[in-house]
Design a protein around this motif. Structure first.
Motif, short mmCIF file in Angstrom:
data_model
loop_
_atom_site.label_atom_id
_atom_site.label_comp_id
_atom_site.label_asym_id
_atom_site.label_seq_id
_atom_site.Cartn_x
_atom_site.Cartn_y
_atom_site.Cartn_z
N GLN A 1 -14.40 63.30 -66.33
CA GLN A 1 -14.02 63.67 -64.97
C GLN A 1 -13.39 65.06 -64.97
OE1 GLN A 1 -14.55 61.58 -62.35
NE2 GLN A 1 -13.74 62.95 -60.80
N LYS A 2 -13.91 65.98 -64.14
CA LYS A 2 -13.37 67.33 -64.04
C LYS A 2 -12.35 67.39 -62.92
CE LYS A 2 -15.89 70.92 -64.44
NZ LYS A 2 -16.88 71.98 -64.18
N THR A 3 -11.26 68.07 -63.17
CA THR A 3 -10.21 68.24 -62.17
C THR A 3 -9.84 69.70 -62.05
OG1 THR A 3 -8.46 67.89 -63.80
CG2 THR A 3 -9.27 65.94 -62.61
N ALA A 4 -9.23 70.04 -60.94
CA ALA A 4 -8.74 71.39 -60.70
C ALA A 4 -7.48 71.28 -59.85
CB ALA A 4 -9.79 72.26 -60.01
N PHE A 5 -6.71 72.36 -59.82
CA PHE A 5 -5.48 72.42 -59.03
C PHE A 5 -5.63 73.54 -58.02
CE2 PHE A 5 -4.41 70.42 -63.00
CZ PHE A 5 -3.56 69.40 -62.64
N VAL A 6 -5.50 73.20 -56.73
CA VAL A 6 -5.75 74.13 -55.63
C VAL A 6 -4.47 74.33 -54.84
CG1 VAL A 6 -7.09 74.55 -53.54
CG2 VAL A 6 -8.16 73.43 -55.48
N CYS A 7 -4.19 75.59 -54.48
CA CYS A 7 -3.03 75.91 -53.66
C CYS A 7 -3.32 75.56 -52.20
CB CYS A 7 -2.67 77.39 -53.80
SG CYS A 7 -1.31 77.94 -52.74
N THR A 8 -2.44 74.81 -51.58
CA THR A 8 -2.65 74.40 -50.20
C THR A 8 -2.42 75.53 -49.20
OG1 THR A 8 -0.35 73.65 -50.08
CG2 THR A 8 -2.00 72.02 -50.71
N ASP A 9 -1.80 76.63 -49.61
CA ASP A 9 -1.53 77.75 -48.71
C ASP A 9 -2.66 78.77 -48.69
OD1 ASP A 9 0.80 76.56 -48.05
OD2 ASP A 9 2.12 78.01 -49.01
N CYS A 10 -3.12 79.18 -49.87
CA CYS A 10 -4.13 80.25 -49.94
C CYS A 10 -5.48 79.78 -50.46
CB CYS A 10 -3.62 81.41 -50.79
SG CYS A 10 -3.40 81.00 -52.54
N GLY A 11 -5.55 78.57 -51.05
CA GLY A 11 -6.82 78.06 -51.52
C GLY A 11 -7.20 78.47 -52.93
N SER A 12 -6.35 79.19 -53.64
CA SER A 12 -6.65 79.59 -55.01
C SER A 12 -6.64 78.37 -55.92
CB SER A 12 -5.61 80.61 -55.50
OG SER A 12 -5.60 81.75 -54.67
N ASP A 13 -7.54 78.36 -56.92
CA ASP A 13 -7.64 77.22 -57.81
C ASP A 13 -7.28 77.63 -59.24
OD1 ASP A 13 -9.82 78.84 -58.05
OD2 ASP A 13 -11.26 77.23 -58.39
N TYR A 14 -6.76 76.66 -59.99
CA TYR A 14 -6.31 76.86 -61.36
C TYR A 14 -6.78 75.69 -62.20
CZ TYR A 14 -3.18 80.18 -59.05
OH TYR A 14 -2.67 81.22 -58.29
N VAL A 15 -6.89 75.91 -63.52
CA VAL A 15 -7.35 74.87 -64.42
C VAL A 15 -6.23 73.91 -64.78
CG1 VAL A 15 -9.21 76.28 -65.34
CG2 VAL A 15 -6.94 76.39 -66.40
N LYS A 16 -4.98 74.32 -64.63
CA LYS A 16 -3.86 73.44 -64.91
C LYS A 16 -2.75 73.69 -63.89
CE LYS A 16 -1.71 76.55 -68.31
NZ LYS A 16 -1.19 76.66 -69.70
N TRP A 17 -1.83 72.71 -63.81
CA TRP A 17 -0.78 72.81 -62.82
C TRP A 17 0.28 73.82 -63.24
CZ3 TRP A 17 4.46 72.25 -62.34
CH2 TRP A 17 4.96 72.13 -61.04
N GLN A 18 0.83 74.54 -62.27
CA GLN A 18 1.95 75.44 -62.49
C GLN A 18 2.82 75.43 -61.24
OE1 GLN A 18 -0.46 78.91 -63.35
NE2 GLN A 18 0.00 79.81 -61.36
N GLY A 19 4.08 75.78 -61.40
CA GLY A 19 5.02 75.66 -60.30
C GLY A 19 4.77 76.63 -59.16
N GLN A 20 4.36 77.86 -59.48
CA GLN A 20 4.17 78.90 -58.46
C GLN A 20 2.73 79.37 -58.45
OE1 GLN A 20 6.24 82.60 -59.12
NE2 GLN A 20 6.35 83.07 -56.94
#
Length: 460
Positions: free
Chosen positions: A4-23
């Motif tokens: 299963q592939k996952t991604a982390f997306v910012c709810t404000d600007c829509g940018s996506d990252y491969v792992k979670w980060q605070g900012q």
């Protein structure tokens, strides 16, 4: 077993990252990254190796690839929504297979406008209205209050995207409205409705069905406190047209502005009036916004702004008063705040007028938001008029961009702006030298200026 592939997306600007980060590294917001599931990886393992092996030995031709010049450039089969102002913002009408996102503040009139449009379209084609926030009785009461034809439009209260598409497959509507995309959910994702993953997957499911069947899809999106679309920020690349319906609760007029349009011009503006019978089109918005008082007053000027494909005459007002505070206030309504501060500095340096100890208030009458620089000269002259308490003639039109060195720069479509002003009975105009007409306009005295000092002298 597929991973299963996952991604982390910012709810404000829509940018996506491969792992979670605070900012978020793009917009700087904290704790806005949410996890979404992208589905299992495809083409991996032994099956993927076999597919890649077949593709490596492929020597045939692709029948689906076509030469650019051989593509048929026929006109898109648009059809009218029943409102000319709505069609103007859409670029000429609704395009089959298009996905349109309509946003706006609560109470702006999104549901009212769409209900009127759907009742009109249902008289000539199959139309389906999906409501997830209101009951069917509430929609029926609104239609009865607005005196709309109710014998053709089909309503459905549903929030499951699979059920919505199933109903669309059975009824085969030409136009589908989903009000709103934030409450729609899919069973394949465990997150709550309104989250980034739910909004994106549900919208992609609906858009894919609309593209395959040629159905027009109208999605309603909520607006956050800062005026941006909540959640659908990640949908801007998926949809074909993004429209924002703006207007305060106490304002009579509503502005419909196109922010993205793959089938027409961007920043097109449509004007509606909220009445007891619903949203009514304003055929001549310039006449509405120029409804000035009988008594002339200082600090008032009329300018011509260009909205999309047409000129619009609006009144701009300025008030300059002694400040009672240590830091004078700079308030701009309908204008950019930073540009007002910049123009005041230009006025001091190149116009010889010091308002550093004065409160300056600027307002565009009618609730219109001016986004272009052609209002610079009119704003400065309105400020000077208020400061000196001198009335600008009521039959004078002003437009032009002001540079940092005090020069008056020309603006696009100057001839069309002057023609619109002459049509409304204006006799005088202060315009940039680059916008001076080659042939005189009958009944209009035009003063062409190249410096801010020339414009101030022409005002005297």
């Amino acid at each position: 077993m597929a991973k299963q592939k996952t991604a982390f997306v910012c709810t404000d600007c829509g940018s996506d990252y491969v792992k979670w980060q605070g900012q978020c590294g793009d917009c700087g917001a904290w704790n806005t990254l949410t996890e979404i599931k992208l589905g299992p990886e495809k083409g991996s393992g032994r099956a993927g190796a076999q597919v890649r092996g077949k593709l490596a030995g492929f020597t045939g031709t692709l029948d689906s690839a076509r030469v650019l010049k051989d593509i048929n450039l026929e006109d898109l089969p648009r059809f009218s929504s029943g409102a000319e102002e709505f069609d103007r913002v859409l670029g000429g009408g609704l395009v089959p297979g298009s996905a349109i996102l309509i946003g706006g503040n609560p109470g702006a009139g999104k549901s009212t406008l769409l209900l009127q449009t759907m009742c009109h379209l249902a008289c000539t084609m199959e139309a389906l209205y999906i409501t997830g926030e209101e009951s069917l009785q509430q929609i029926a009461m609104r239609a009865q209050r607005l005196q709309l034809p109710t014998d053709k439009l089909r309503l459905m209260s549903e929030t499951n995207v699979e059920a919505i598409v199933g109903a669309a497959q059975e009824l085969k509507p030409k136009v589908l409205v989903v009000d709103s995309i934030q409450v729609v959910h899919t069973d394949e994702i465990t997150s709550a409705p309104g989250s980034v993953s739910q909004v994106r997957e549900c919208a992609a499911y609906l858009i894919r069905y609309a593209k395959q069947t040629g159905m027009v899809l109208l999605l309603v999106g909520h607006v956050t406190k800062d005026g941006s679309l909540a959640g659908p920020k990640v949908l801007e690349h998926m949809i074909d047209c993004s429209i924002l319906l703006d207007g305060s609760d106490d304002a009579r007029f509503r502005t419909l502005r196109g922010q993205k349009n793959r089938f027409g011009a961007v920043n097109e503006l449509g004007i509606f009036a909220m009445t007891e019978q619903g949203m009514r089109e304003v055929k001549n918005p310039s006449a509405i916004f120029l409804d000035r008082g009988s008594e002339p007053a200082s600090g008032s000027a009329v300018m011509v702004v260009w909205e999309g494909t047409r000129p619009l005459l609006v009144e701009i007002q300025a008030l300059v008063d002694d400040s009672q505070l240590g830091n004078p206030r700079r308030v701009a309504v309908g204008l950019e705040q930073n540009r007002l501060a910049m123009l005041l500095a230009v006025l001091h340096r190149h116009g010889g007028l010091q308002v550093g100890d004065q409160d300056v208030f600027a307002n565009v009458v009618g609730g219109v938001k001016v986004l272009e620089t052609s209002a610079d000269l009119a704003l400065l002259l309105a400020i000077v008029s208020s400061y000196r308490d001198r009335i600008i003639p009521s039959d004078m039109i002003i437009f032009g961009e002001v540079g940092l060195s005090g020069e008056i720069r020309p603006v696009p479509n100057g001839q069309e702006r002057l023609a619109e002003a002459a049509k409304h009975g204006f006799k005088r105009a202060i315009v940039p030298k680059g916008n001076a007409p080659k042939r005189p306009i009958v009944g209009m005295e035009i003063t062409a200026v190249s410096k801010l000092a020339d414009a101030l002298a022409a005002l005297d």
